[in-house]
Design an enzyme around this catalytic site. Structure first.
Site, PDB file in Angstrom:
ATOM      1  N   LEU A 100       0.970  -1.303  -0.040  1.00 37.17           N
ATOM      2  CA  LEU A 100      -0.008  -0.074   0.111  1.00 37.17           C
ATOM      3  C   LEU A 100       0.922   1.427  -0.053  1.00 37.17           C
ATOM      4  CD1 LEU A 100      -2.801  -0.838   2.588  1.00 37.17           C
ATOM      5  CD2 LEU A 100      -3.011  -0.864   0.133  1.00 37.17           C
ATOM      6  N   HIS A 141       6.551  -9.827   5.205  1.00 39.45           N
ATOM      7  CA  HIS A 141       6.504  -8.326   4.476  1.00 39.45           C
ATOM      8  C   HIS A 141       6.421  -7.402   5.516  1.00 39.45           C
ATOM      9  CE1 HIS A 141       5.066  -5.747   0.740  1.00 39.45           C
ATOM     10  NE2 HIS A 141       4.389  -5.160   2.253  1.00 39.45           N
TER      11      HIS A 141
HETATM   12 ZN    ZN Z   1       3.956  -3.414   2.485  1.00 41.24          ZN
END
Ligand code: ZN
Length: 184
Positions: A100, A141
């Site tokens: 994002l 992540h």
């Molecule tokens: Zn990320």
């Protein structure tokens, strides 16, 4: 609840090493509000995970999805001060990751396929569990974000870094992992 502004690549908050949260603060109003707002923000942008620095809060808190319960319903875990131990260093899973904070782009990243995670949950309880496959990738992540690391740092072959549309058009070849349309 509020939808929070998401920090994008280049904002220094994404490159900071985030501070640990004191366990006694977990049930306090500030952290509880942050968790609720992060859930709302993640849903608004169709994320599969979100880390606190992505909403300008440099603290060690992530929400990570990519997993399902026995009935197939998606599971999102809140993890505070998470610690990851790699269980399978030679078995690696590659996929096109998105973020994002790096909107519109994808890059091929390979990570260990199985991990063990130790953390605190949103209720202030200590938890420990194992993950593999996509959920393990999402967790790694998100936890990278807490150390100021972005998936783009882990792309080894820059010819496999592309805009979403071009990635799905030109970079998918037979036998590769399915293209992941979700953002972290
Ligand atoms: Zn990320």
């Amino acid at each position: 609840m509020s939808i929070l502004k998401v920090a994008r690549l280049g904002h220094p908050v994404l490159r900071q090493k985030c501070e640990a949260i004191k366990p006694e603060a977990i049930k306090g109003p500030e952290i509880q509000r942050l968790i609720r707002d992060m859930f709302e923000t993640m849903a608004e942008y169709n994320g599969v995970g979100l880390a606190a620095p992505q909403v300008h809060q440099p603290v060690r808190l992530v929400i990570a999805g990519g997993d399902a319960d026995e009935e197939g319903h998606p599971v999102y875990r809140v993890l505070i001060n998470p610690e990851i131990t790699v269980l399978s260093d030679d078995e690696r899973l590659g996929m096109f990751e998105g973020c994002l904070s790096v909107p519109g782009l994808r890059g091929w990243v390979e990570r260990p396929d199985a991990i063990s995670v130790k953390a605190w949950n949103e209720k202030g309880q200590q938890i420990e569990f194992n993950l593999e496959g996509f959920a393990a990738v999402v967790m790694q992540h998100e936890c990278d974000h807490l150390d100021g690391v972005l998936y783009v740092d882990r792309i080894e072959d820059m010819t496999r870094f592309a805009y979403d549309e071009e990635a799905s058009r030109y970079l998918e070849t037979a036998g590769e992992e399915e293209f992941e349309g979700e953002e972290e």
